[in-house]
Design an enzyme around this catalytic site. Structure first.
Site, PDB file in Angstrom:
ATOM      1  N   LYS A  52      14.406  -6.724   4.675  1.00 22.32           N
ATOM      2  CA  LYS A  52      14.982  -5.552   5.480  1.00 22.32           C
ATOM      3  C   LYS A  52      16.300  -5.955   6.202  1.00 22.32           C
ATOM      4  CE  LYS A  52      10.244  -4.327   6.941  1.00 22.32           C
ATOM      5  NZ  LYS A  52       9.384  -4.088   7.676  1.00 22.32           N
TER       6      LYS A  52
ATOM      7  N   ASN B  85      14.289  -0.260   6.655  1.00 19.41           N
ATOM      8  CA  ASN B  85      12.965  -0.351   5.853  1.00 19.41           C
ATOM      9  C   ASN B  85      12.977   1.113   5.211  1.00 19.41           C
ATOM     10  OD1 ASN B  85      11.955   1.652   7.654  1.00 19.41           O
ATOM     11  ND2 ASN B  85       9.972   1.038   7.711  1.00 19.41           N
TER      12      ASN B  85
ATOM     13  N   GLN C 137       4.465   4.200  10.103  1.00 17.15           N
ATOM     14  CA  GLN C 137       5.828   4.011   9.443  1.00 17.15           C
ATOM     15  C   GLN C 137       6.088   4.650   7.969  1.00 17.15           C
ATOM     16  OE1 GLN C 137       6.859   1.924   6.686  1.00 17.15           O
ATOM     17  NE2 GLN C 137       4.823   1.601   6.282  1.00 17.15           N
TER      18      GLN C 137
ATOM     19  N   ARG D  20       0.871  -1.206   0.071  1.00 16.76           N
ATOM     20  CA  ARG D  20       0.251   0.046   0.079  1.00 16.76           C
ATOM     21  C   ARG D  20       0.924   1.275  -0.014  1.00 16.76           C
ATOM     22  NH1 ARG D  20      -5.178  -0.588   2.320  1.00 16.76           N
ATOM     23  NH2 ARG D  20      -5.499   1.449   1.730  1.00 16.76           N
TER      24      ARG D  20
ATOM     25  N   ASN E 232       7.199 -15.301  24.133  1.00 18.93           N
ATOM     26  CA  ASN E 232       7.151 -16.109  22.748  1.00 18.93           C
ATOM     27  C   ASN E 232       7.072 -17.629  23.160  1.00 18.93           C
ATOM     28  OD1 ASN E 232       7.754 -15.953  20.098  1.00 18.93           O
ATOM     29  ND2 ASN E 232       9.567 -16.978  20.151  1.00 18.93           N
TER      30      ASN E 232
ATOM     31  N   ALA F 171      13.385 -19.546  24.352  1.00 21.81           N
ATOM     32  CA  ALA F 171      14.681 -19.025  24.101  1.00 21.81           C
ATOM     33  C   ALA F 171      14.932 -17.990  23.128  1.00 21.81           C
ATOM     34  CB  ALA F 171      15.398 -20.241  23.796  1.00 21.81           C
TER      35      ALA F 171
ATOM     36  N   TYR G 282      -3.308  -4.310  20.656  1.00 18.86           N
ATOM     37  CA  TYR G 282      -2.848  -3.880  19.347  1.00 18.86           C
ATOM     38  C   TYR G 282      -2.496  -4.888  18.619  1.00 18.86           C
ATOM     39  CZ  TYR G 282      -1.521  -0.367  15.866  1.00 18.86           C
ATOM     40  OH  TYR G 282      -1.424   0.208  14.456  1.00 18.86           O
TER      41      TYR G 282
ATOM     42  N   TYR H 113      -2.953  -6.513   9.857  1.00 23.53           N
ATOM     43  CA  TYR H 113      -4.058  -5.670   9.481  1.00 23.53           C
ATOM     44  C   TYR H 113      -4.678  -6.620   8.249  1.00 23.53           C
ATOM     45  CZ  TYR H 113      -2.541  -3.413   5.314  1.00 23.53           C
ATOM     46  OH  TYR H 113      -2.061  -3.017   4.101  1.00 23.53           O
TER      47      TYR H 113
HETATM   48  P1  ATR Z   1       8.560 -11.524  11.895  1.00 26.17           P
HETATM   49  O1  ATR Z   1       9.699 -11.066  11.126  1.00 26.17           O
HETATM   50  O2  ATR Z   1       7.376 -11.369  11.338  1.00 26.17           O
HETATM   51  O3  ATR Z   1       8.500 -11.328  13.270  1.00 26.17           O
HETATM   52  P2  ATR Z   1       9.403 -14.122  12.446  1.00 26.17           P
HETATM   53  O4  ATR Z   1      10.734 -13.528  12.739  1.00 26.17           O
HETATM   54  O5  ATR Z   1       9.428 -15.470  11.571  1.00 26.17           O
HETATM   55  O6  ATR Z   1       8.724 -13.100  11.747  1.00 26.17           O
HETATM   56  O7  ATR Z   1       8.832 -14.347  13.885  1.00 26.17           O
HETATM   57  C1  ATR Z   1       7.509 -14.723  13.959  1.00 26.17           C
HETATM   58  C2  ATR Z   1       6.989 -14.736  15.453  1.00 26.17           C
HETATM   59  O8  ATR Z   1       5.846 -15.300  15.563  1.00 26.17           O
HETATM   60  C3  ATR Z   1       7.982 -15.570  16.277  1.00 26.17           C
HETATM   61  O9  ATR Z   1       7.983 -15.014  17.471  1.00 26.17           O
HETATM   62  C4  ATR Z   1       7.071 -16.929  16.318  1.00 26.17           C
HETATM   63  O10 ATR Z   1       7.314 -17.814  17.512  1.00 26.17           O
HETATM   64  P3  ATR Z   1       8.498 -18.803  17.678  1.00 26.17           P
HETATM   65  O11 ATR Z   1       9.674 -18.122  17.703  1.00 26.17           O
HETATM   66  O12 ATR Z   1       8.067 -19.821  18.746  1.00 26.17           O
HETATM   67  O13 ATR Z   1       8.333 -19.655  16.349  1.00 26.17           O
HETATM   68  C5  ATR Z   1       5.812 -16.353  16.489  1.00 26.17           C
HETATM   69  N1  ATR Z   1       4.567 -17.421  15.908  1.00 26.17           N
HETATM   70  C6  ATR Z   1       4.361 -17.597  14.762  1.00 26.17           C
HETATM   71  N2  ATR Z   1       3.178 -18.478  14.623  1.00 26.17           N
HETATM   72  C7  ATR Z   1       2.875 -18.508  15.851  1.00 26.17           C
HETATM   73  C8  ATR Z   1       1.515 -19.253  16.358  1.00 26.17           C
HETATM   74  N3  ATR Z   1       0.708 -19.790  15.737  1.00 26.17           N
HETATM   75  N4  ATR Z   1       1.552 -19.193  17.792  1.00 26.17           N
HETATM   76  C9  ATR Z   1       2.454 -18.469  18.754  1.00 26.17           C
HETATM   77  N5  ATR Z   1       3.512 -17.577  18.044  1.00 26.17           N
HETATM   78  C10 ATR Z   1       3.530 -17.740  16.863  1.00 26.17           C
END
Ligand code: ATR
Length: 282
Positions: free
Chosen positions: A83, A104, A260, A33, A167, A171, A229, A233
């Site tokens: 990025k 970005n 942003q 967008r 998370n 870890a 939040y 979207y």
């Molecule tokens: P981004 O750059 O969009 O943050 P990413 O680095 O792949 O993408 O991170 C995705 C985040 O969403 C991670 O914190 C992931 O948790 P894990 O580190 O355990 O993989 C979290 N995530 C993705 N799907 C999820 C789900 N179904 N339930 C809970 N956390 C989820």
């Protein structure tokens, strides 16, 4: 109107008529967008510019960026999956880009490429536009990926007293807290396991990619919060559905997208559109 006699050389006149060129680069890029937003800002502020989408491939990314600036491009936004690559190619980085390890927003000055990350400030501005306070608040961020890394510093600088990063893979949250700890003082920052959420927060931010992949994100009753939040979207969000059920104020991430873009626009053009004027573009 520009007078064509005496004062300006032909080269200067050509330069005056040149419309400023901007672009967003990513893969995929069709859904972006950004051109629509930047053209809307420019129209409102009476600035002549052209903003295009560039589809790139990983091996071509760097050369495409250098080529864009070599041919007079004024500024470039970078989206998924580039990025981190953009972060690596910059000669000069803002502090928030260094902390985010992702860029970005690119521009060029004196033959150097500059990089910033406007996502976090965009989120802060979007939250302020909702009239939610970030001063002296306790924030819980769900997720510990790139989206979270990009917003922690601006949220801390906006005055949060405590930020907890929860998370699924504990870890990753612990590592992120270790990486960010030194930058956020006096805000306290902690890691937590998403499966063991409890406590009371002023604001919960969903920075997981769960909504994007259509996964449900179920929050326990033991977790209390007063604002929600969602960074994504345009997708159904179980996170926001739970906020609605609880009867608390909530928002999806369209304001952050606009926010942003506004911060990038201000870096490049030196003037700042008003965020609330563009929320109706959703
Ligand atoms: P981004 O750059 O969009 O943050 P990413 O680095 O792949 O993408 O991170 C995705 C985040 O969403 C991670 O914190 C992931 O948790 P894990 O580190 O355990 O993989 C979290 N995530 C993705 N799907 C999820 C789900 N179904 N339930 C809970 N956390 C989820």
């Amino acid at each position: 109107m520009i007078c064509l006699h005496t004062r300006y050389s032909r080269h200067e006149i050509k330069h005056m008529y040149q419309i400023k060129q901007f672009a967003v680069i990513g893969n995929p890029i069709e859904q972006s967008r950004s051109p629509e937003l930047h053209h809307a800002f420019a129209k409102k502020l009476n600035i002549a510019l052209r903003y295009e989408k560039i589809l790139s491939e990983i091996p071509l990314f760097k050369a495409t960026v250098f080529d864009f600036f070599k041919h007079g491009g004024k500024g470039m936004n970078v989206t998924v999956p580039f990025k981190e690559d953009a972060f690596l190619l910059c000669d000069v980085l803002t502090q928030r880009a260094k902390v985010a390890k992702a860029v970005n927003t690119l521009w060029s000055k004196d033959g150097k490429i500059y990089g910033d990350n406007t996502d976090g400030q965009g989120l802060v501005d979007a939250i302020h536009a909702l009239n939610w306070s970030l001063k002296d608040v306790k924030i819980l961020i769900l997720g510990a990926g790139g989206a979270t890394r990009g917003v922690v510093l601006p949220l801390a600088h906006a005055g949060a007293t405590e930020i907890v990063i929860a998370n699924r893979t504990y870890a990753r949250a612990a590592q992120l807290v270790e990486d960010l700890q030194d930058f956020v003082t006096p805000t306290s920052i902690k890691a937590c396991d998403l499966a063991h959420l409890s406590g009371k927060f002023d604001l919960v931010i969903n920075a997981t990619s769960a909504s994007l992949s259509g996964d449900a994100l179920i929050l326990p009753d033991a977790l209390q919060f007063s604002h929600a939040y969602e960074m994504a979207y345009g997708k159904p969000s179980t996170f926001l559905a739970q906020a609605e059920q609880r009867g608390i104020p909530y928002s999806d991430g369209f304001g952050m997208l606009v926010g942003q873009a506004i911060v990038s626009f201000e870096i490049w053009n030196g003037c700042k559109p008003n965020l609330a004027d563009f929320l109706n573009l959703k």
